[in-house]
Enzyme design. Structure first.
Site, mmCIF file in Angstrom:
data_model
loop_
_atom_site.group_PDB
_atom_site.id
_atom_site.type_symbol
_atom_site.label_atom_id
_atom_site.label_comp_id
_atom_site.label_asym_id
_atom_site.label_seq_id
_atom_site.Cartn_x
_atom_site.Cartn_y
_atom_site.Cartn_z
ATOM 1 N N HIS A 274 0.813 -1.311 0.053
ATOM 2 C CA HIS A 274 -0.065 -0.109 0.019
ATOM 3 C C HIS A 274 0.830 1.329 0.231
ATOM 4 O O HIS A 274 1.881 1.261 0.680
ATOM 5 C CB HIS A 274 -0.971 -0.056 1.375
ATOM 6 C CG HIS A 274 -1.920 0.876 1.200
ATOM 7 N ND1 HIS A 274 -1.898 2.344 1.376
ATOM 8 C CD2 HIS A 274 -3.275 0.822 0.796
ATOM 9 C CE1 HIS A 274 -2.979 2.954 1.159
ATOM 10 N NE2 HIS A 274 -3.891 2.071 0.932
ATOM 11 N N ASP B 252 -7.915 -4.615 -0.364
ATOM 12 C CA ASP B 252 -8.379 -5.146 -1.621
ATOM 13 C C ASP B 252 -8.433 -6.873 -1.783
ATOM 14 O O ASP B 252 -9.234 -7.503 -2.496
ATOM 15 C CB ASP B 252 -7.817 -4.638 -2.758
ATOM 16 C CG ASP B 252 -7.875 -3.235 -3.021
ATOM 17 O OD1 ASP B 252 -7.024 -2.455 -3.165
ATOM 18 O OD2 ASP B 252 -9.056 -2.662 -2.677
HETATM 19 C C1 MLT Z 1 -8.139 3.503 -0.614
HETATM 20 O O1 MLT Z 1 -8.693 2.989 0.505
HETATM 21 O O2 MLT Z 1 -8.717 4.671 -1.105
HETATM 22 C C2 MLT Z 1 -7.015 2.760 -0.958
HETATM 23 O O3 MLT Z 1 -6.485 2.237 0.025
HETATM 24 C C3 MLT Z 1 -6.191 3.631 -1.639
HETATM 25 C C4 MLT Z 1 -5.396 4.626 -0.857
HETATM 26 O O4 MLT Z 1 -5.646 5.158 0.241
HETATM 27 O O5 MLT Z 1 -4.398 5.270 -1.356
#
Ligand code: MLT
Length: 424
Positions: free
Chosen positions: A302, A359
């Site tokens: 992430h 995800d």
């Molecule tokens: C989100 O929840 O939007 C995703 O994990 C992506 C992010 O936070 O960059």
């Protein structure tokens, strides 16, 4: 005591104020950098650049903390409902029972979608991707609710919260060749969505409370995530004073990318590919380490979480609970568990912080809930809607200026026009 950052350029020194957030985050305020120094900063992907000061969501990527308006997602996922969390994000406080009842009723009064919107929807082919359909239908709302029907921001917030789930289910029903369902206002928000998705005129459909509870938890965990790609898109589009609908439609489009919300669909497709290849996870783990293989392990790592994604931990447990409660033994869960074990123990993945993110497991639950793969990112959008709305509202309330980043030009320097006949 005020803090300052000092910048030396040549024989000159410049000072810029340092601001401190309520969780002791530090930022250098460079609002006067170009005027004072003639320089700008550059930060591809904005990894080190704060776009705003926000009171909505706090996350700590090192410690794996995620809170909405100060409440931990662990508590909210356990004790709250998605619609109550939506209220918290949008209005800033958990609602009283009266406030919650009024919010629910307001939404119920707007769940029906204008029948003329159906004419736009009917123009899509049966295999149209639901994310493209959803962004088009939400954008169409900016045309439908214009002029004397424009309504206040508050009314448009209610309209979106009420109508997006209805429109989201249309794509699925069309893909099945089934008639769309109208909302049933006797049901709660998540049960109403499930009913619109799966009810058929030939039999009575009863929402399984296990599935409705899992959906609530999933949508809560996706409700906001500070300045991610799609939220930043919503804020940037909204900063031009474009309508809420146009801003949210842009956010849906940003979310559709496989590097963002589209990742949950990619994860399931990856697990299915491994399953079709005799479930040979070791082959794919080797491919993930081999840059020439072109294979990318989806659902791992992430941009901001450095050690683990707190949402993944909650979703993994929910996945186990839902599959057990529904008596589902999904072979891809075994494949997912093998990949996770490798990612958490193999030095290659550990060194690169490639651990399961939000995800990785969400697709497994959505699949267990009977939601088709190409609807997974739509589910992410339904969950993220209150977060997008809250961020758009905050940007407007703060009267933030139109977003207009600068650049460093690296193209051709000045040159004269040469007629075509003279060109080599
Ligand atoms: C989100 O929840 O939007 C995703 O994990 C992506 C992010 O936070 O960059």
């Amino acid at each position: 005591m005020s803090e300052f950052a000092e910048l030396s350029l040549g024989d000159k020194k410049f000072q810029f104020p340092v601001i401190t957030g309520s969780e002791d985050e530090k930022a250098i305020d460079i609002a006067k950098l170009r005027d004072d120094t003639g320089h700008i900063t550059i930060d591809s992907g904005y990894k080190n650049t704060g776009a705003t000061k926000s009171a909505i969501t706090f996350l700590d990527g090192e410690l794996g903390i995620l809170r909405y308006r100060g409440y931990s997602i662990e508590e909210l996922a356990e004790k709250s409902s998605f619609l109550e969390v939506a209220y918290l994000l949008i209005y800033g406080e958990l609602p009283t029972s009266e406030q919650y009842a009024a919010f629910q009723n307001e939404i119920k009064m707007h769940t029906i979608v204008n029948e003329d919107m159906r004419k736009i929807f009917e123009g899509f082919p049966v295999n149209a991707h639901p994310m493209g359909v959803l962004s088009a239908m939400v954008c169409a709302m900016s045309a439908f609710y214009a002029g004397e029907k424009a309504g206040s921001d508050e009314l448009n917030i209610i309209r979106l919260m009420a109508k997006m789930p209805s429109m989201a289910t249309w794509s699925y029903k069309k893909s099945q060749g089934h008639p769309v369902n109208y909302p049933n206002n006797s049901l709660d928000y998540c049960s109403n969505f499930l009913n619109m998705m799966f009810a058929l005129p030939v039999e009575s459909y009863k929402v399984n409370p296990v599935i409705s509870a899992a959906l609530n938890k999933l949508l809560i965990l996706h409700a906001d995530h500070e300045q991610n790609c799609s939220t930043s898109t919503v804020r940037l589009v909204g900063s031009s004073q474009a309508s809420l609908y146009a801003s949210i439609s842009a956010g849906i489009n940003a979310l559709s990318g496989p590097l963002h919300g589209g990742a949950n669909q990619e994860v399931i497709e990856m697990l299915e590919e491994i399953k079709a290849d005799d479930g040979d996870t070791s082959k794919y783990i080797a491919m993930a380490k081999d840059k020439t293989s072109g294979f990318r392990l989806m659902g791992f790592g992430h941009r901001v979480y450095k050690n683990f994604d707190p949402r993944a931990r909650i979703i993994k447990k929910a996945a186990d609970d839902v599959l057990a409660a529904l008596g589902i033994n999904d072979p891809i869960l075994k494949i997912a568990a093998e990949l996770e074990t490798a990612a958490l123990n193999d030095e290659y993945f550990v060194a690169r912080k490639l651990y399961p993110n939000v995800d990785f497991y969400s697709g497994i639950i959505y699949r267990a809930l009977g939601i088709p793969t190409d609807m997974f990112t739509v589910m992410f959008a339904i969950g993220r809607l209150p977060g997008w709305i809250a961020q758009w509202k905050e940007m407007k309330a703060n009267k933030e200026p139109i977003g207009r980043p600068r650049q460093v030009y690296i193209g051709a320097t000045e040159r004269g026009y040469v007629s075509m006949t003279e060109r080599a």
